[in-house]
Structure formats: structure tokens, C-alpha cells
Design a protein around this motif. Structure first.
Motif, PDB file in Angstrom:
ATOM      1  N   ALA A 255       0.868  -1.179   0.000  1.00 22.13           N
ATOM      2  CA  ALA A 255       0.000   0.000   0.000  1.00 22.13           C
ATOM      3  C   ALA A 255       0.901   1.223   0.000  1.00 22.13           C
ATOM      4  O   ALA A 255       1.969   1.222   0.620  1.00 22.13           O
ATOM      5  CB  ALA A 255      -0.913   0.008   1.222  1.00 22.13           C
ATOM      6  N   VAL A 256       0.490   2.264  -0.719  1.00 20.47           N
ATOM      7  CA  VAL A 256       1.258   3.505  -0.775  1.00 20.47           C
ATOM      8  C   VAL A 256       0.772   4.429   0.339  1.00 20.47           C
ATOM      9  O   VAL A 256      -0.405   4.806   0.373  1.00 20.47           O
ATOM     10  CB  VAL A 256       1.101   4.199  -2.139  1.00 20.47           C
ATOM     11  N   HIS A 294      -1.635 -11.363   3.621  1.00 25.05           N
ATOM     12  CA  HIS A 294      -1.777 -11.112   2.189  1.00 25.05           C
ATOM     13  C   HIS A 294      -2.269  -9.683   1.940  1.00 25.05           C
ATOM     14  O   HIS A 294      -1.525  -8.739   2.033  1.00 25.05           O
ATOM     15  CB  HIS A 294      -2.711 -12.148   1.555  1.00 25.05           C
ATOM     16  N   GLY A 295      -3.563  -9.510   1.595  1.00 25.51           N
ATOM     17  CA  GLY A 295      -4.069  -8.259   1.048  1.00 25.51           C
ATOM     18  C   GLY A 295      -3.958  -7.062   1.967  1.00 25.51           C
ATOM     19  O   GLY A 295      -4.009  -7.178   3.192  1.00 25.51           O
ATOM     20  N   THR A 296      -3.814  -5.879   1.351  1.00 22.73           N
ATOM     21  CA  THR A 296      -3.714  -4.627   2.092  1.00 22.73           C
ATOM     22  C   THR A 296      -4.634  -3.572   1.491  1.00 22.73           C
ATOM     23  O   THR A 296      -5.019  -3.643   0.328  1.00 22.73           O
ATOM     24  CB  THR A 296      -2.285  -4.066   2.078  1.00 22.73           C
ATOM     25  N   ALA A 297      -4.960  -2.589   2.304  1.00 20.18           N
ATOM     26  CA  ALA A 297      -5.637  -1.374   1.855  1.00 20.18           C
ATOM     27  C   ALA A 297      -5.208  -0.260   2.792  1.00 20.18           C
ATOM     28  O   ALA A 297      -4.870  -0.510   3.954  1.00 20.18           O
ATOM     29  CB  ALA A 297      -7.153  -1.544   1.872  1.00 20.18           C
ATOM     30  N   VAL A 298      -5.218   0.970   2.310  1.00 21.79           N
ATOM     31  CA  VAL A 298      -4.868   2.106   3.159  1.00 21.79           C
ATOM     32  C   VAL A 298      -5.903   3.200   2.939  1.00 21.79           C
ATOM     33  O   VAL A 298      -6.355   3.435   1.818  1.00 21.79           O
ATOM     34  CB  VAL A 298      -3.437   2.610   2.870  1.00 21.79           C
ATOM     35  N   THR A 299      -6.323   3.845   4.018  1.00 20.01           N
ATOM     36  CA  THR A 299      -7.307   4.916   3.934  1.00 20.01           C
ATOM     37  C   THR A 299      -6.602   6.256   3.767  1.00 20.01           C
ATOM     38  O   THR A 299      -5.376   6.357   3.878  1.00 20.01           O
ATOM     39  CB  THR A 299      -8.194   4.935   5.185  1.00 20.01           C
ATOM     40  N   ALA A 300      -7.375   7.301   3.513  1.00 17.77           N
ATOM     41  CA  ALA A 300      -6.806   8.620   3.251  1.00 17.77           C
ATOM     42  C   ALA A 300      -6.004   9.151   4.432  1.00 17.77           C
ATOM     43  O   ALA A 300      -5.053   9.929   4.240  1.00 17.77           O
ATOM     44  CB  ALA A 300      -7.921   9.590   2.881  1.00 17.77           C
ATOM     45  N   GLU A 341      -8.422 -13.152   1.449  1.00 18.69           N
ATOM     46  CA  GLU A 341      -7.359 -12.678   0.563  1.00 18.69           C
ATOM     47  C   GLU A 341      -7.206 -11.162   0.529  1.00 18.69           C
ATOM     48  O   GLU A 341      -6.121 -10.646   0.753  1.00 18.69           O
ATOM     49  CB  GLU A 341      -7.603 -13.184  -0.868  1.00 18.69           C
ATOM     50  N   SER A 342      -8.265 -10.424   0.200  1.00 14.31           N
ATOM     51  CA  SER A 342      -8.154  -8.980  -0.026  1.00 14.31           C
ATOM     52  C   SER A 342      -9.154  -8.226   0.836  1.00 14.31           C
ATOM     53  O   SER A 342     -10.107  -8.811   1.360  1.00 14.31           O
ATOM     54  CB  SER A 342      -8.384  -8.652  -1.505  1.00 14.31           C
ATOM     55  N   VAL A 343      -8.942  -6.898   0.934  1.00 12.38           N
ATOM     56  CA  VAL A 343      -9.792  -6.090   1.790  1.00 12.38           C
ATOM     57  C   VAL A 343     -10.060  -4.739   1.134  1.00 12.38           C
ATOM     58  O   VAL A 343      -9.209  -4.184   0.436  1.00 12.38           O
ATOM     59  CB  VAL A 343      -9.145  -5.893   3.185  1.00 12.38           C
ATOM     60  N   ALA A 344     -11.266  -4.233   1.345  1.00 11.00           N
ATOM     61  CA  ALA A 344     -11.641  -2.882   0.949  1.00 11.00           C
ATOM     62  C   ALA A 344     -12.406  -2.247   2.100  1.00 11.00           C
ATOM     63  O   ALA A 344     -12.969  -2.947   2.954  1.00 11.00           O
ATOM     64  CB  ALA A 344     -12.497  -2.894  -0.320  1.00 11.00           C
ATOM     65  N   VAL A 345     -12.450  -0.914   2.113  1.00 13.62           N
ATOM     66  CA  VAL A 345     -13.075  -0.176   3.208  1.00 13.62           C
ATOM     67  C   VAL A 345     -14.222   0.659   2.657  1.00 13.62           C
ATOM     68  O   VAL A 345     -14.099   1.257   1.578  1.00 13.62           O
ATOM     69  CB  VAL A 345     -12.054   0.736   3.913  1.00 13.62           C
ATOM     70  N   SER A 346     -15.331   0.702   3.399  1.00 15.60           N
ATOM     71  CA  SER A 346     -16.457   1.534   2.996  1.00 15.60           C
ATOM     72  C   SER A 346     -16.040   2.999   2.951  1.00 15.60           C
ATOM     73  O   SER A 346     -15.066   3.410   3.588  1.00 15.60           O
ATOM     74  CB  SER A 346     -17.621   1.348   3.963  1.00 15.60           C
ATOM     75  N   ARG A 347     -16.780   3.789   2.212  1.00 14.97           N
ATOM     76  CA  ARG A 347     -16.406   5.200   2.035  1.00 14.97           C
ATOM     77  C   ARG A 347     -16.471   5.993   3.332  1.00 14.97           C
ATOM     78  O   ARG A 347     -15.754   6.989   3.486  1.00 14.97           O
ATOM     79  CB  ARG A 347     -17.293   5.846   0.960  1.00 14.97           C
ATOM     80  N   ASP A 348     -17.289   5.573   4.278  1.00 12.12           N
ATOM     81  CA  ASP A 348     -17.337   6.269   5.562  1.00 12.12           C
ATOM     82  C   ASP A 348     -16.296   5.743   6.550  1.00 12.12           C
ATOM     83  O   ASP A 348     -16.185   6.247   7.672  1.00 12.12           O
ATOM     84  CB  ASP A 348     -18.733   6.203   6.172  1.00 12.12           C
TER      85      ASP A 348
END
Length: 392
Positions: A255-256, A294-300, A341-348
Motif C-alpha cells: 500500500a502507498v 496477504h491483502g492490504t488497503a490504506v485509507t486517506a 485474501e483482499s480487503v476494501a473499506v467503505s467510504r465512511d
């Protein structure tokens, strides 16, 4: 399947301080070849299937009543099928579109088009009409189209900020992969860049000037300058490279970090490799989940979410989990039922969606929905071995 395991808990203790250093499918390579010393290869040439993009047609099941995509709808790639599936977080799957064999990663642009890395090419999907607009063949020769963990074709995929180019990591079984550059207006591959082995993940810097391919089987990240397409290799191996292709201790996803553009690569719920792509130096920070990741996500705001798939060694490792790590390094670990495996985050920012389509045995056909405030989880059947995920 060969496994290089950590010999003992003592050997896994993180040494303090920074470490200087010159990220789905599975974790140990099943067959073929040895890792390259440089992590790069000459592009494999022109695929026999290369040519004009193939048009598609919609294959929709139980669409939303008004024919639109509601904000917050999820889109997942069905690695066990040839489709992507639309998922309402409250009521489950609402429709699928045929895209191509064994779809892996996906990315969605502001125009609502989804770009999907399949074994056959990059599929372009209009998420409003639920229609495949095109299938863009790769220029890299990846051999016969197959399915499963080690199949050739697209893996990680990313869209540059202005939406003009898509970058897809292409796996070449038994050799090093490539990064293919897709012109989003012309719907064709314009360039091919050599990268490392099995490019699980592709990311783009915030300003669009650099592209990062995380190469699982060569223990590295290839940094590609967007303007010149010149590649540079950075080794990322906080446990070393012992075991080679049979090692489980390799990078998977990155993740950046929004604050400074550094790359965050979690390892084993124990070590977070923070890579400066400009200098090639890596520092190591401790993590707490103690599980294969494994999977990553980063919020603002820089919060990192990382999927723990479960133990390599049940005697010393913990089970599947989702780690949520604040920019300051505090972590909360949410247990999960079975590999993901992977992850995403809701917009809120209140909910995480974790795909159950693990690339190895133990996967299941659905998502786990995690309330990040209460820690409550629920399972939501959706798709066929869902792997990649995006929030529309």
C-alpha cells in the motif's frame, strides 16, 4: 508443496532498529525454475492471442431494480469462475458479468469503468450498464490459458490518477513477469516492462510518476518511472531469501502511504517493511497479529488494513485475522473465520469487506463484513472464490 518455515519463535523475534536493504496467489512456488538475481526479464514476446480488443456482452443476474449501481456497492473478481460479481453489502450478490478466465485484481476509475486482470487479458466493464466493453489481450506470451493458483496472465492492476493508463502485472509461469501498460482511450497495450516473478500487486504513486510492482517469488518490488518506463529493483526480504521459490516469507501486497509515498508491506503479522522507493531503503516496524498476511488497503488518513490468512506453523502462529493499524502504529486485530485474501473499506471508513476467495485451499464463496467500531463480523455469500474487491 515445499515450505520454508521459521525454525522457532526465538528466530522470529524482530530485531530493533531500521534495516537497510539493497507482496496473491499462493506463497510457495509449486514448480519451475529459480528466482532471478535481478528480478527482471526480457519481455516474453508477442502472445499468439495479441491483437484487437474483444468486445463483450452483458450477462446479468438479478440486477438492481432501477438499473443503476447504488453507492457502496461492491465489485469482486470471481477467481473460481470467469465473472465479476456486484454485491449489495446488505443483501448479497445482485448480478454478474462475464469478463474472462480466472479474474484476479481489479481497479475502478472515476468514470465507472472497471479494469479487470484475467488470465486472457484486461477486461473493461461498464459498472453502470453491467456490460463488458472489451477484453484487451496481453502482448506477453504467458502460455496456455489456465486456472488456479499459478496460472499465467494478469494479477495486480492499477490505474494512474488521470485515468489515461492502466498498469497490469502479468505472470509468466516458470519465469519473470512483465508490467503491461494499457492506453485507456485506445483500449490497447502500448508498452511492456520487465519486472520480477509473479507480480501479485501493482500500485501507483499519488502523483502518477511511479508505478510499483510487488513481485512475490523474487522477493522484490520493481519501481517503474512512468515517463520513461525505466525499471529499478528493490529487494524486500526482512526474513532473508533462504528457501527461494519454496519460501513462504515473501512480499505479497503493498500500500502507498498517503503522507509520504512510502510503500507498506506487511510480513507474517510480525514485521512491516516500510520502503522508500526513492532511496531503495527499508525500515522495519513491529506488527502484532502473528499470522501469514496477504491483502492490504490504506485509507486517506494513513490507516493500514491487512488480511491475515492463517498460520504457516500452527504451533507458533495465530489464525486468520484482519489487522487495522493506525498511522502511529497502534493495532487492533479482528479474528476471522477461515482464510481470506483482499480487503476494501467503505467510504465512511466504518466497515471493512474481506474476500473469502483465498488463492490456496480453504477458500469460500463470500465476504466477511467487519464493523470496525464494534468488531462484529458477519459472513455474506457472494461470487465464486472472490479475490479482488472494490467499492463503487
Amino acid at each position: 508443496m515445499p515450505k520454508f518455515r521459521r525454525s522457532s519463535r526465538a528466530a522470529r523475534v524482530l530485531a530493533p532498529g531500521a534495516v537497510a536493504v539493497a507482496l496473491l496467489a499462493g506463497c510457495a512456488q509449486g514448480s519451475g525454475g529459480t528466482a532471478s538475481a535481478t528480478g527482471t526479464r526480457t519481455p516474453a514476446g508477442t502472445s499468439p492471442s495479441a491483437g484487437s480488443p474483444t468486445p463483450g456482452s452483458p450477462v446479468t443476474v438479478a440486477p438492481d431494480p432501477d438499473g443503476t449501481v447504488a453507492p457502496g456497492t461492491l465489485l469482486v473478481t470471481d477467481f473460481g469462475s470467469d465473472t465479476v460479481t456486484f454485491v449489495d453489502p446488505a443483501r448479497g450478490a445482485t448480478g454478474s458479468v462475464r469478463v474472462g478466465t480466472a479474474p484476479y485484481g481489479l481497479v475502478v476509475g472515476e468514470d465507472g469503468r472497471a479494469w479487470v486482470a484475467t488470465a486472457e487479458g484486461v477486461a473493461v466493464v461498464d459498472t453502470a450498464s453491467r456490460e463488458r466493453l472489451a477484453l484487451i489481450p496481453y502482448r506477453t506470451d504467458t502460455g496456455p490459458v489456465t486456472t488456479g493458483e499459478y496460472r499465467g496472465g494478469g494479477m495486480g492492476i492499477a490505474l494512474e490518477p488521470d485515468g489515461r493508463r492502466v498498469y497490469v502485472g502479468v505472470n509468466v509461469p516458470g519465469g519473470n513477469g512483465t508490467l503491461e501498460v494499457v492506453d485507456t482511450a485506445a483500449l490497447k497495450v502500448t508498452d511492456v516492462v520487465p519486472v520480477g516473478r509473479r507480480p501479485f500487486d501493482v500500485d501507483v504513486s499519488k502523483d502518477g510518476t511511479e508505478v510499483y510492482a510487488t513481485n512475490h517469488d523474487s522477493f522484490d518490488v520493481t519501481v517503474v518511472t512512468a515517463g520513461t518506463l525505466a525499471p529499478r529493483r528493490i529487494e524486500v526480504a526482512p526474513y532473508g531469501t533462504e528457501g527461494g521459490l519454496g519460501s513462504w516469507l515473501k512480499p505479497h501486497y503493498a500500500a502507498v502511504r498517503p503522507s509520504d509515498g512510502k510503500l507498506l508491506l506487511p510480513f507474517e503479522g510480525e514485521r512491516l517493511a516500510v520502503v522508500d522507493p526513492r532511496t531503495g531503503r527499508t525500515t522495519i516496524e513491529p506488527m502484532t497479529a502473528n499470522t501469514h498476511q496477504h491483502g492490504t488497503a490504506v485509507t486517506a488518513d494513513g490507516t493500514l488494513l491487512t488480511v491475515g490468512t492463517g498460520p504457516i506453523d500452527p504451533d507458533v502462529d495465530e489464525g486468520p485475522s484482519l489487522t487495522v493499524r493506525t498511522p502511529g502504529g497502534a493495532e487492533r486485530v479482528y479474528p476471522l473465520e477461515g482464510p481470506h485474501e483482499s480487503v476494501a473499506v467503505s467510504r465512511d471508513g466504518r466497515t471493512a469487506y474481506v474476500t473469502g476467495g483465498f488463492t490456496r485451499d480453504g477458500y469460500w464463496d463470500g465476504l466477511t463484513v467487519v464493523d470496525l467500531g464494534t468488531g462484529d463480523t458477519r459472513r455474506l455469500p457472494a461470487g465464486s472464490r472472490p479475490l479482488g474487491i472494490a467499492v463503487l
